[in-house]
Design a protein around this motif. Structure first.
Motif, mmCIF file in Angstrom:
data_model
loop_
_atom_site.group_PDB
_atom_site.id
_atom_site.type_symbol
_atom_site.label_atom_id
_atom_site.label_comp_id
_atom_site.label_asym_id
_atom_site.label_seq_id
_atom_site.Cartn_x
_atom_site.Cartn_y
_atom_site.Cartn_z
ATOM 1 N N ASP A 268 10.166 0.629 1.611
ATOM 2 C CA ASP A 268 10.934 -0.255 2.485
ATOM 3 C C ASP A 268 11.677 -1.316 1.696
ATOM 4 O O ASP A 268 12.105 -2.338 2.276
ATOM 5 C CB ASP A 268 10.027 -0.910 3.526
ATOM 6 C CG ASP A 268 8.938 -1.778 2.891
ATOM 7 O OD1 ASP A 268 8.499 -1.461 1.764
ATOM 8 O OD2 ASP A 268 8.509 -2.768 3.526
ATOM 9 N N PHE A 292 14.996 0.199 4.840
ATOM 10 C CA PHE A 292 14.020 1.223 5.185
ATOM 11 C C PHE A 292 14.684 2.261 6.088
ATOM 12 O O PHE A 292 15.298 1.917 7.102
ATOM 13 C CB PHE A 292 12.838 0.575 5.908
ATOM 14 C CG PHE A 292 11.761 1.533 6.321
ATOM 15 C CD1 PHE A 292 11.132 2.341 5.394
ATOM 16 C CD2 PHE A 292 11.364 1.618 7.655
ATOM 17 C CE1 PHE A 292 10.128 3.226 5.780
ATOM 18 C CE2 PHE A 292 10.362 2.485 8.044
ATOM 19 C CZ PHE A 292 9.749 3.293 7.106
ATOM 20 N N LEU A 348 9.569 -1.582 11.247
ATOM 21 C CA LEU A 348 8.427 -1.325 10.375
ATOM 22 C C LEU A 348 7.251 -2.229 10.748
ATOM 23 O O LEU A 348 6.088 -1.800 10.706
ATOM 24 C CB LEU A 348 8.827 -1.525 8.912
ATOM 25 C CG LEU A 348 7.714 -1.292 7.889
ATOM 26 C CD1 LEU A 348 7.167 0.126 8.004
ATOM 27 C CD2 LEU A 348 8.232 -1.542 6.472
#
Length: 514
Positions: A268, A292, A348
């Protein structure tokens, strides 16, 4: 460059989809364009496969996609998608536009854009690595090493579309803001010993994620997300043993696999260039922004960079742009990249496996299907909520918004906005009682415009519209006078010159993918 060849006006470093679509645009505008690409051929490794609505819409306006008709007896498209691994998000678009999600392997896109660039006159030099970039006030000198030895040329501008480890960004001395990696992720195509060991879909486990997709022919495409931390040596190649161990650890049972077709590692790590332009050097795609890879937004964002920059850079090279037009590229595209980096990091955060996030995930999952919240997320992911900053002192409410496709009646018959924009020049649509007045006001810039008189129709938001080649409204009646807007884009009044040709060279994507 060498021999009797004319020097290029623009050198693009990087022959991926972003560099090649930019090359097709520039060459189509008559700009001498050279692409320098380190790879010897188009990569066949699976990469991005999703193009989002705004990218599809802009590509169609530039002639890169075939015309599509909306679903019968419907007012809009509705395509299911996901957010942070949660299903329920719906991407919509007007029925007059293409379907909002286009699934297409990146390899096929690269070949399509390369074909169009070559047909339009661009030169693509593979197996060439840039070794030096030397900018001056009036030009940029580029040196590269290729199969025949050293190559050097001098161009008006250089564009770095050479990926996350951009040589161009480094030589230009452009800094960046970065966010270090916090997770480790793997991807690969393998054959499972037990074909039923992993069912297709997104699977959250107490340790992370495993995403499973049938790649055909008995091959399974797997992606893993390990949230325990970044890999200590992220540049090391992935072995089958490591891949099997990671998948098995995440699902907490042994998953036997063999015959890997490819394996890769990612994270990421995110980066946003502090500037998209340093004099005569510009950045696009992953050279300017990395995030990401969630939701298929990276490829779409890079292609929008290329479509935004292409016509502006062509005008600058031809001497037809205002002094500040090239600066609007960064003003418009850098905030868009920042939003994508932020929303990818937010997704995320929702995907982390800790049980303390369960209430937040449950709340989001419920809200994805609700009108206002779900619509806002869908518009953000698909970039359909993008509104460009106004460039005129007293803009109308439409300036900077995207003009949806509409059918219009012209002297030549019925057509639509998409068809009229294929010309490549900014489009001035004139209707209403003052159309002749607007035509006279635009006279000094008529060589730069495609002026079309249309019958008054409710399909257009106002009587007079100046539409950019990418489909965004540059000006409309109700704001500043038309000459003020034209000067912002093309500079003050000048002697009319014959416009450079711009056609939709090469086959369209429907042919390229058939």
């Amino acid at each position: 460059m060498t021999g009797n060849d004319k020097e290029p006006q623009v050198v693009i470093v990087g022959g991926g989809p972003v560099g090649l679509v930019l090359a097709a645009e520039l060459a189509g505008f008559g700009i001498r364009t050279v692409v320098l690409e380190a790879r010897t051929e188009v990569s066949r490794r699976p990469k991005a496969t999703t193009l989002h609505a705004r990218t599809v819409q802009c590509l169609q306006r530039r002639g890169h996609l075939p015309a599509r008709v909306g679903p019968p007896a419907a007012t809009h498209w509705a395509s299911p998608f996901h957010f942070a691994g949660m299903s329920g998000l719906t991407i919509t678009a007007p029925a007059t536009e293409p379907e909002p999600l286009l699934k297409c392997p990146q390899e096929d896109l690269e070949r399509h854009f390369e074909e169009r660039a070559l047909a339009a006159g661009a030169r693509i030099l593979r197996d060439h690595r840039v070794t030096a970039i030397q900018p001056s006030r009036d030009a940029v000198r580029v040196e590269a090493e290729g199969p025949s030895g050293r190559l050097s040329c001098t161009a008006d501008y250089v564009v770095g579309a050479d990926g996350a480890r951009s040589t161009v960004r480094e030589h230009a001395g452009i800094g960046s803001q970065s966010f270090p990696a916090t997770i480790s992720a793997l991807a690969g195509d393998v054959r499972l010993a037990d074909e039923g060991a992993l069912r297709p879909g997104w699977h959250r486990t107490p340790r992370g994620w495993v995403i499973v997709k049938d790649a055909g022919g008995g091959v399974v495409r797997l992606r893993t997300l390990n949230c325990s931390g970044p890999h200590p040596a992220r540049h090391l190649p992935v072995t089958l043993a490591e891949f099997r161990h990671e998948v098995s650890w995440l699902v907490d049972r042994d998953v036997a696999m063999a015959e890997p077709e490819w394996l890769s590692r990612f994270s990421d790590f995110s980066r946003l260039a502090s500037a998209y332009r340093a004099g005569r050097i510009l950045l696009a795609g992953d050279a300017a922004h990395v995030h990401f890879p969630i939701g298929g937004q990276g490829l779409s964002t890079g292609l929008l960079d290329g479509l935004n920059l292409g016509w502006k850079l062509a005008l600058a090279v031809r001497g037809d742009a205002s002094d500040g037009l090239l600066d609007t590229y960064e003003q418009e595209r850098r905030p868009a990249a920042r939003r994508i980096i932020d929303n990818a990091r937010a997704q995320l955060a929702l995907m982390r496996p800790g049980t303390e996030f369960d209430p937040l995930r449950d709340m989001f999952a419920g809200m994805l299907t609700e009108g206002p919240f779900g619509d806002a997320l869908a518009s953000m992911v698909s970039a359909q909520d993008t509104v460009l900053p106004s460039l005129t002192p007293r803009p109308s409410r439409w300036e900077g918004t995207f003009l949806n496709n509409a059918v219009v009646e012209t002297a030549g018959g019925r057509t639509d906005v998409i068809g009229l924009l294929r010309d490549g020049r900014p489009l001035l649509l004139l209707s209403g009682t003052d159309r002749e007045g607007h035509r006279r006001q635009a006279g000094p810039w008529q060589d730069q415009l495609h002026m079309v008189q249309v019958e008054a129709t409710s399909a257009l938001p106002c009587d007079a519209l100046l539409v950019r080649p990418d489909g965004y409204i540059a000006w409309s009646s109700g704001g500043d006078a038309l000459p003020s807007a034209l000067a912002v884009y093309f500079g003050e009044r000048r002697r009319a010159r014959r416009p450079a040709p711009h056609g939709a060279a090469g086959r369209d994507l429907a042919d390229a993918l058939s």
